[in-house]
Scaffold this motif. Structure first.
Motif, PDB file in Angstrom:
ATOM      1  N   ARG A  56       0.880  -0.891  -0.372  1.00  0.00           N
ATOM      2  CA  ARG A  56       0.039   0.247   0.459  1.00  0.00           C
ATOM      3  C   ARG A  56       1.231   1.035  -0.088  1.00  0.00           C
ATOM      4  N   SER A  57       0.389   2.154  -0.412  1.00  0.00           N
ATOM      5  CA  SER A  57       1.009   3.836  -0.452  1.00  0.00           C
ATOM      6  C   SER A  57       0.796   4.394   1.080  1.00  0.00           C
ATOM      7  N   ASP A  58       2.113   5.663   0.823  1.00  0.00           N
ATOM      8  CA  ASP A  58       1.238   6.394   2.708  1.00  0.00           C
ATOM      9  C   ASP A  58       0.469   7.613   2.321  1.00  0.00           C
ATOM     10  N   ARG A  59       0.337   8.423   2.698  1.00  0.00           N
ATOM     11  CA  ARG A  59       0.029   9.666   2.521  1.00  0.00           C
ATOM     12  C   ARG A  59       1.619  10.178   3.095  1.00  0.00           C
ATOM     13  N   GLY A  60       1.322  11.737   2.198  1.00  0.00           N
ATOM     14  CA  GLY A  60       2.910  12.614   2.801  1.00  0.00           C
ATOM     15  C   GLY A  60       3.291  13.140   1.385  1.00  0.00           C
ATOM     16  N   THR A  61       4.444  13.788   1.671  1.00  0.00           N
ATOM     17  CA  THR A  61       5.199  14.230   0.238  1.00  0.00           C
ATOM     18  C   THR A  61       5.938  13.205  -0.224  1.00  0.00           C
ATOM     19  N   PHE A  62       5.972  13.654  -1.758  1.00  0.00           N
ATOM     20  CA  PHE A  62       6.594  12.866  -2.921  1.00  0.00           C
ATOM     21  C   PHE A  62       7.208  13.968  -3.128  1.00  0.00           C
ATOM     22  N   SER A  63       8.655  13.265  -4.017  1.00  0.00           N
ATOM     23  CA  SER A  63       8.933  14.703  -5.034  1.00  0.00           C
ATOM     24  C   SER A  63       8.428  13.566  -6.124  1.00  0.00           C
ATOM     25  N   VAL A  64       8.709  14.237  -7.552  1.00  0.00           N
ATOM     26  CA  VAL A  64       9.289  13.637  -8.533  1.00  0.00           C
ATOM     27  C   VAL A  64       9.941  14.208  -9.527  1.00  0.00           C
ATOM     28  N   MET A  65      10.560  13.776  -9.924  1.00  0.00           N
ATOM     29  CA  MET A  65      12.335  13.974 -11.094  1.00  0.00           C
ATOM     30  C   MET A  65      12.359  13.308 -11.852  1.00  0.00           C
ATOM     31  N   ALA A  66      12.308  14.178 -12.910  1.00  0.00           N
ATOM     32  CA  ALA A  66      12.376  13.595 -14.576  1.00  0.00           C
ATOM     33  C   ALA A  66      14.500  14.435 -14.983  1.00  0.00           C
ATOM     34  N   GLY A  67      14.755  13.365 -15.727  1.00  0.00           N
ATOM     35  CA  GLY A  67      16.126  14.051 -16.300  1.00  0.00           C
ATOM     36  C   GLY A  67      16.825  12.593 -17.155  1.00  0.00           C
ATOM     37  N   PRO A  68      17.768  13.224 -17.540  1.00  0.00           N
ATOM     38  CA  PRO A  68      18.800  12.173 -18.846  1.00  0.00           C
ATOM     39  C   PRO A  68      19.564  10.913 -17.764  1.00  0.00           C
ATOM     40  N   ASN A  69      19.213  11.075 -16.308  1.00  0.00           N
ATOM     41  CA  ASN A  69      19.744  10.094 -15.541  1.00  0.00           C
ATOM     42  C   ASN A  69      19.241  10.124 -14.151  1.00  0.00           C
ATOM     43  N   SER A  70      19.872   9.573 -13.352  1.00  0.00           N
ATOM     44  CA  SER A  70      19.739   8.909 -11.663  1.00  0.00           C
ATOM     45  C   SER A  70      19.888  10.574 -10.758  1.00  0.00           C
ATOM     46  N   ARG A  71      21.534  10.839 -11.684  1.00  0.00           N
ATOM     47  CA  ARG A  71      21.933  12.054 -10.776  1.00  0.00           C
ATOM     48  C   ARG A  71      21.405  13.716 -11.623  1.00  0.00           C
ATOM     49  N   ASP A  72      21.042  13.811 -12.468  1.00  0.00           N
ATOM     50  CA  ASP A  72      21.106  15.002 -12.626  1.00  0.00           C
ATOM     51  C   ASP A  72      19.567  15.079 -13.332  1.00  0.00           C
ATOM     52  N   LEU A  73      18.883  15.744 -12.027  1.00  0.00           N
ATOM     53  CA  LEU A  73      17.242  15.975 -12.245  1.00  0.00           C
ATOM     54  C   LEU A  73      16.276  16.956 -11.720  1.00  0.00           C
ATOM     55  N   GLU A  74      15.642  17.330 -12.336  1.00  0.00           N
ATOM     56  CA  GLU A  74      14.547  18.555 -12.629  1.00  0.00           C
ATOM     57  C   GLU A  74      13.261  17.550 -11.138  1.00  0.00           C
ATOM     58  N   THR A  75      13.109  18.628  -9.903  1.00  0.00           N
ATOM     59  CA  THR A  75      12.443  18.396  -9.440  1.00  0.00           C
ATOM     60  C   THR A  75      10.807  18.726  -8.683  1.00  0.00           C
ATOM     61  N   GLY A  76      10.296  18.402  -8.665  1.00  0.00           N
ATOM     62  CA  GLY A  76       9.022  18.900  -7.817  1.00  0.00           C
ATOM     63  C   GLY A  76       8.342  18.055  -6.638  1.00  0.00           C
ATOM     64  N   VAL A  77       7.957  18.657  -6.499  1.00  0.00           N
ATOM     65  CA  VAL A  77       6.877  18.373  -4.747  1.00  0.00           C
ATOM     66  C   VAL A  77       5.234  17.822  -5.108  1.00  0.00           C
ATOM     67  N   PHE A  78       4.906  16.664  -4.089  1.00  0.00           N
ATOM     68  CA  PHE A  78       3.260  17.086  -3.997  1.00  0.00           C
ATOM     69  C   PHE A  78       3.387  16.139  -2.767  1.00  0.00           C
ATOM     70  N   LYS A  79       1.836  16.177  -2.937  1.00  0.00           N
ATOM     71  CA  LYS A  79       1.149  16.082  -1.484  1.00  0.00           C
ATOM     72  C   LYS A  79       0.162  13.792  -1.770  1.00  0.00           C
ATOM     73  N   LEU A  80       0.340  13.377  -0.725  1.00  0.00           N
ATOM     74  CA  LEU A  80      -0.853  12.533  -1.362  1.00  0.00           C
ATOM     75  C   LEU A  80      -1.431  12.305   0.026  1.00  0.00           C
ATOM     76  N   SER A  81      -2.981  12.798  -0.532  1.00  0.00           N
ATOM     77  CA  SER A  81      -4.087  12.969   0.923  1.00  0.00           C
ATOM     78  C   SER A  81      -4.569  11.746   0.893  1.00  0.00           C
ATOM     79  N   ASP A  82      -5.712  11.186   1.883  1.00  0.00           N
ATOM     80  CA  ASP A  82      -6.220   9.972   2.328  1.00  0.00           C
ATOM     81  C   ASP A  82      -7.234  10.649   1.334  1.00  0.00           C
ATOM     82  N   ASN A  83      -7.858  12.136   1.309  1.00  0.00           N
ATOM     83  CA  ASN A  83      -9.645  11.824   0.800  1.00  0.00           C
ATOM     84  C   ASN A  83      -9.827  11.524  -0.253  1.00  0.00           C
TER      85      ASN A  83
END
Length: 723
Positions: free
Chosen positions: A696-723
């Motif tokens: 299962r998943s947990d509610r809370g804060t998550f980062s989403v990252m995109a880029g050309p490899n696992s090191r050089d990444l652009e980042t955004g943040v969102f929250k997962l709620s139970d609602n």
């Protein structure tokens, strides 16, 4: 043959015939085999009666339409009930048209190519009389000391799973392996074989159930969900019990929880290995434990045929257990229509037409070019110009040992070497070659010849690496550097002050610190297969733009191993600005980070990422989050880029990795072109195995990252709620 007919057939079988149906023997045991008797007797410690051979259920390693048909014919003449044989073999990355090793295949990040390579292998092997391939291997690998990393697609759970599914579909097609030109896929090795202590083959594996479910099991499940009809056990322990005798693993998890109904086969000799493992005192106990655990076929030891009749007569084993195993095997033979067509698709005329056809060789060439990873390219030394004089120097310059392990039907004499490929593509007059050194030995005469060639050249290519036998099964090593003789050769070539390109042939990530320092451009070619030299010529001369990305991290040194991108944080993480703090999780003599990270690979063009954004800052369990990023080809060449998406759960019930691959797209962009790439994330993508074994998943804060490899990444943040 109908369902009821299978049960009727089983009723007619004696207990000895049933036991033999669960036996797999190598080709030389069978009448009709061209090398009959070659490995019988004390060489493998086996003494098998003629009656047992006449009732054996499957053959290991037979191939070629003429031979498989002869063996099948002789077998049917002697088998009382007319039960045909199954022919099984390791067709891992090609039959005779050899594709890059699976670790290289993973670096293509191209599921279509992976499926196509499996389909080509199936087509060639099927007309040659093979019914089942022991592939794909989906073991998660994080320790390059282990030689069998070359058989896996890498260190990432998600990526291994999607490649596993693509390969199963390629081998089996849409009909589960029954149509012309297809094979039954037997996924291996169940389970967690890729985590042996010390990187030593066959060694102990000790992981928690949480780690097993979270990281190691998903790729096996993905292969089964894609339709794989068989499963092979692993040599290692799982929770202290060898996999081949592990009832929890195969009865509870594989059969009951996952609902798998196909046959399970041991790996070579693994049933009898329960004795040295220390969980069985003798062959009878080994047979009992393996059968009760759910192993239907014993490969290349004979505890079943030796012990089953007595175990049943003494009431230690219920005959129902044997009948279930026999039924699974007979149903597979029924599915393949072997009772009506025992010679199936084996066809000597078609062999001549299909094997190593031009179409297949072209597919191997394209795949090999797309699997070679460009790791360094200072001053744009690559691509080469056709008018340049190039000296190709090193023990792998004109060597045919570039097929890799598990290419047993490949023909080295028909393999295109690096020198051959360059001469064909660029013209023989522009290509000089010299061996320079042996693989492990310096030779002053060879070195002198190499330096003379280097002086005449505009550019030097150093062709370096490991022999293929240094990787694969039983190919574990503690020293994962290029041999000293070759490093010394490279250092001498560096002193010429000519542009220097290193091309590496190997089956594992290596310690490349010294190689990287001495070279201007670095190409990881792996073992690229039958058309390897042609593919490398395409890439080095620029008709193919490199697009491969690593699917296994390269360490700074062997002391970092295991090193992988999706590791956990610690309570004292090393972070920017705290390098002087001693009491952190770090090395005193090395960075924590790998030399080349997961997902890394260069191109002859450049790509810029911009405008990364999420369409929501909070989602419910029913919502979909959309992440978008714009990729621009800012160079002067058309090229392909693998856009990678990662997610981090900041605070889970259990510790979560710093990042996890959740998606990727391989896109083609013309020079100057821009494209927006979109990914969607749902609540189900955020689930993981919790300590109570719920998913299962947990509610809370998550980062989403995109880029050309696992090191050089652009980042955004969102929250997962139970609602």
């Amino acid at each position: 043959m109908q369902t009821q007919d299978v049960r009727t057939l089983i009723e007619q079988m004696s207990i000895e015939e049933k036991a033999a149906q669960l036996q797999q023997l190598a080709t030389p045991f069978f009448k009709g085999a061209s090398d009959r008797g070659a490995v019988t007797g004390p060489l493998i410690g086996m003494d098998v009666s003629d009656d047992a051979i006449a009732n054996t259920g499957s053959v290991l390693g037979a191939c070629g339409a003429a031979e498989t048909n002869r063996i099948q014919q002789k077998h049917l003449e002697e088998n009382r009930l007319g039960i045909p044989l199954l022919f099984m073999a390791d067709i891992v990355h090609g039959y005779q048209t050899i594709f890059p090793v699976p670790l290289a295949m993973g670096c293509t990040w191209d599921l279509e190519l992976a499926g196509q390579s499996a389909a080509v292998a199936a087509k060639e092997a099927s007309v040659s009389g093979v019914h089942v391939t022991f592939a794909p291997m989906v073991d998660l690998v994080r320790d390059p000391r282990w030689g069998r990393v070359m058989e896996s697609t890498g260190e990432d759970t998600y990526l291994n799973g999607v490649f596993a599914a693509a390969q199963v579909k390629g081998f089996q097609g849409d009909s589960g392996g029954t149509e012309v030109g297809k094979l039954i896929s037997c996924v291996k090795h169940f389970a967690a074989y890729g985590a042996p202590e010390g990187g030593r083959d066959y060694n102990t594996v000790d992981v928690s159930e949480l780690t097993l479910r979270e990281q190691y099991l998903p790729a096996y499940r993905a292969a089964l969900d894609a339709g794989s009809e068989m499963m092979m056990t692993a040599f290692n322990t799982v929770f202290g019990v060898p996999a081949t005798g592990n009832a929890w693993l195969m009865r509870d998890l594989l059969r009951k929880e996952w609902g798998f109904q196909g046959p399970v086969i041991s790996d070579w000799g693994a049933v009898k290995e329960l004795i040295p493992h220390g969980v069985a005192e003798d062959s009878a106990e080994a047979a009992e434990k393996s059968l009760k655990a759910g192993v239907d076929i014993e490969m290349m030891t004979t505890t079943y045929i030796e012990s089953i009749p007595e175990l049943v007569r003494n009431g230690i084993l219920e005959e129902e257990v044997i009948d279930e195993a026999v039924e699974r095997i007979l149903r597979l033979k029924q599915k393949l229509n072997l009772f009506e067509r025992p010679y199936r698709h084996a066809d000597e005329a078609l062999e001549q037409e299909v094997i190593r056809s031009q179409e297949h060789l072209e597919a191997a060439r394209k795949t090999a070019a797309d699997s070679c990873v460009l790791l360094k390219n200072e001053n744009e030394v690559l691509p080469l110009q056709k008018e340049q004089t190039v000296a190709v120097i090193g023990p792998f310059a004109d060597h045919t040992d570039i097929l890799g392990q598990w290419s047993w039907r490949g023909k080295p004499e028909e393999t295109v070497t690096l020198v051959q490929g360059l001469k064909t593509t660029a013209g023989a007059g522009n290509i000089l070659s010299a061996e320079g050194s042996r693989v492990e030995e310096t030779d002053e005469t060879l070195l002198k010849e190499a330096l003379q060639a280097a002086e005449k050249a505009d550019v030097i290519i150093a062709a370096l690496g490991e022999p293929s036998e240094w990787s694969g099964e039983a190919g574990s090593r503690t020293d994962i550097t290029i041999p000293r003789a070759q490093r010394e050769l490279l250092a001498r070539l560096r002193k010429t002050n000519k542009p220097l390109v290193s091309v590496l042939f190997n089956g594992r990530p290596l310690d490349l610190q010294e190689i990287t320092e001495h070279t201007d451009a670095l190409v990881e070619a792996w073992f690229p297969g039958s058309e390897g030299g042609s593919a490398l010529a395409d890439l080095l001369l620029g008709s193919v733009n490199p697009s491969a990305k690593l699917t296994m991290s390269f360490p700074q040194s062997v002391g970092q191993v295991p090193v992988y991108y999706n590791h956990f944080n610690t309570g004292r993480p090393k972070s920017e600005g705290r390098d002087g703090d001693r009491y952190l999780s770090k090395y005193l003599d090395s960075p924590n980070e790998p030399l080349f990270p997961f997902g890394y690979g260069m191109s002859y063009t450049t790509f810029q990422y911009s405008g990364f954004h999420l369409d929501k800052t909070e989602i419910t369990r029913k919502d979909t989050l959309n992440a978008k990023v714009t990729i621009t080809n800012t160079g002067t060449r058309d090229g392909k880029e693998v856009v990678q998406l990662y997610v981090r759960d900041h605070a889970g019930e259990a510790v979560r990795p710093l990042k996890e691959l959740k998606g990727f797209q391989k896109i083609h962009l013309a020079a100057g072109e821009s494209r927006e790439v979109a990914f969607s994330i749902k609540e189900e993508d955020l689930r993981y195995w919790h300590p109570d074994m719920t998913y299962r998943s947990d509610r809370g804060t998550f980062s989403v990252m995109a880029g050309p490899n696992s090191r050089d990444l652009e980042t955004g943040v969102f929250k997962l709620s139970d609602n």
